[in-house]
Design a protein around this motif. Structure first.
Motif, mmCIF file in Angstrom:
data_model
loop_
_atom_site.group_PDB
_atom_site.id
_atom_site.type_symbol
_atom_site.label_atom_id
_atom_site.label_comp_id
_atom_site.label_asym_id
_atom_site.label_seq_id
_atom_site.Cartn_x
_atom_site.Cartn_y
_atom_site.Cartn_z
ATOM 1 N N GLU A 52 -14.466 48.670 106.397
ATOM 2 C CA GLU A 52 -13.769 49.643 105.797
ATOM 3 C C GLU A 52 -13.554 49.435 104.233
ATOM 4 O O GLU A 52 -13.561 48.547 103.571
ATOM 5 C CB GLU A 52 -12.411 49.776 106.583
ATOM 6 C CG GLU A 52 -11.572 48.460 106.404
ATOM 7 C CD GLU A 52 -10.185 48.603 107.260
ATOM 8 O OE1 GLU A 52 -10.113 49.676 107.970
ATOM 9 O OE2 GLU A 52 -9.422 47.559 106.932
ATOM 10 N N LEU A 53 -13.586 50.699 103.824
ATOM 11 C CA LEU A 53 -13.104 50.932 102.350
ATOM 12 C C LEU A 53 -11.573 50.543 102.168
ATOM 13 O O LEU A 53 -10.666 51.042 102.777
ATOM 14 C CB LEU A 53 -13.490 52.221 101.656
ATOM 15 C CG LEU A 53 -13.572 52.266 100.565
ATOM 16 C CD1 LEU A 53 -14.356 51.715 99.698
ATOM 17 C CD2 LEU A 53 -13.510 54.006 100.081
ATOM 18 N N VAL A 54 -11.389 49.516 101.356
ATOM 19 C CA VAL A 54 -10.051 48.916 101.019
ATOM 20 C C VAL A 54 -9.507 49.929 99.681
ATOM 21 O O VAL A 54 -8.282 50.485 99.559
ATOM 22 C CB VAL A 54 -9.800 47.655 100.491
ATOM 23 C CG1 VAL A 54 -8.383 47.354 100.314
ATOM 24 C CG2 VAL A 54 -10.309 46.734 102.083
ATOM 25 N N SER A 55 -10.533 49.824 98.689
ATOM 26 C CA SER A 55 -9.839 50.647 97.418
ATOM 27 C C SER A 55 -11.095 51.050 96.748
ATOM 28 O O SER A 55 -12.319 50.469 96.855
ATOM 29 C CB SER A 55 -9.114 49.624 96.590
ATOM 30 O OG SER A 55 -10.039 48.521 96.172
ATOM 31 N N VAL A 56 -11.040 51.954 95.728
ATOM 32 C CA VAL A 56 -12.117 52.558 94.914
ATOM 33 C C VAL A 56 -11.325 52.680 93.566
ATOM 34 O O VAL A 56 -10.205 53.474 93.418
ATOM 35 C CB VAL A 56 -12.564 53.894 95.173
ATOM 36 C CG1 VAL A 56 -13.629 54.339 94.157
ATOM 37 C CG2 VAL A 56 -13.370 53.942 96.557
ATOM 38 N N ASP A 57 -11.926 52.092 92.422
ATOM 39 C CA ASP A 57 -11.496 52.175 91.041
ATOM 40 C C ASP A 57 -12.605 52.982 90.341
ATOM 41 O O ASP A 57 -13.629 52.484 89.786
ATOM 42 C CB ASP A 57 -11.397 50.844 90.524
ATOM 43 C CG ASP A 57 -10.944 50.875 88.932
ATOM 44 O OD1 ASP A 57 -11.197 52.068 88.182
ATOM 45 O OD2 ASP A 57 -10.557 49.977 88.493
ATOM 46 N N THR A 58 -12.367 54.196 90.280
ATOM 47 C CA THR A 58 -13.231 55.346 89.751
ATOM 48 C C THR A 58 -13.396 54.957 88.125
ATOM 49 O O THR A 58 -14.348 55.566 87.740
ATOM 50 C CB THR A 58 -12.875 56.919 89.898
ATOM 51 O OG1 THR A 58 -11.559 56.881 89.401
ATOM 52 C CG2 THR A 58 -12.720 57.236 91.332
#
Length: 241
Positions: A190-196
């Motif tokens: 699962e995706l925990v975080s995204v730093d765009t």
């Protein structure tokens, strides 16, 4: 992760349009090709075998195969491994040289390769941004409710966010396959975080895979957008042998 900007020598004939390399560790290379300028004689001309299983497939598939093998051979030569021809194991996974970790992907007219001599689990993927309808149809298969909520907060269309997630999980699967040799379902990570701003993301395994990949293992990813595509990469250092 930077888009490759060091040009490799041009290739005559109009099939391979460009090849570029980024030598930041791990290396990243891309190749643009024109499927309209593909013809079967290029396999013999370049000394790359055409596997029997591909002789009856559509020419687009043969073009992708040839472009990817040509890029791999070129990059391996840069590593000091001359005349390398990438083959596949019975399970269709690529057979890389001893001491080399690598991953390969292609989408339409673009091939992407990442490679290192370091003990990484490496996975790379490139995807064309899916349509909004496809993103909505794939949502339940691709993501859990928390992931969907997380994607909806990102400063991009949901179709782009879903494509990013799909590609991240494809890169994860490719990174772990050489160690696990077992399929993975989308919901097993699962995706925990995204730093765009930094174009980085973190994925977490939701179930154990062998002793060295317990549930909760975090895997760090990076990504970049190029035209209407996203390139994602997992770079994970093995903690044990």
């Amino acid at each position: 992760m930077r888009y490759p900007d060091i040009p490799l020598p041009p290739v005559a004939g109009g099939f391979i349009l460009s090849r570029q390399l980024n030598r930041d560790e791990p290396w990243l290379a891309v190749s643009h090709f024109d499927p309209q300028n593909y013809h079967d004689a290029l396999f013999d001309a370049w000394g790359i075998p055409l596997p029997p299983r591909l002789q009856q497939v559509v020419s687009k598939r043969r073009a992708e195969y040839l472009a990817s093998r040509y890029l791999v051979r070129s990059v391996m030569a840069e590593l000091g491994i001359a005349d390398f021809i990438l083959t596949n194991a019975p399970d269709r996974s690529p057979c890389w040289p001893a001491g080399v970790q690598a991953s390969l992907s292609h989408s339409n007219d673009l091939v992407v390769l990442t490679v290192s001599r370091q003990p990484y689990a490496l996975g790379v993927d490139v995807e064309q941004v899916m349509s909004e309808r496809t993103a909505e149809e794939m949502a339940d298969m691709l993501m859990n409710q928390q992931e969907q909520q997380r994607l909806q907060t990102l400063p991009m269309r949901f179709s782009a966010a879903a494509t990013l997630l799909f590609s991240l999980k494809e890169s994860l699967y490719k990174a772990l396959w050489p160690r696990l040799h077992q399929p993975m379902e989308f919901h097993q990570a699962e995706l925990v975080s995204v730093d765009t701003a930094q174009q980085r993301a973190i994925l977490r395994l939701t179930q154990p895979f062998r002793a060295d990949y317990p549930a909760g293992t975090l895997l760090h990813a990076e990504y970049l957008w190029h035209e209407n595509r996203v390139i994602t990469r997992i770079v994970h250092r093995h903690e044990s042998g």
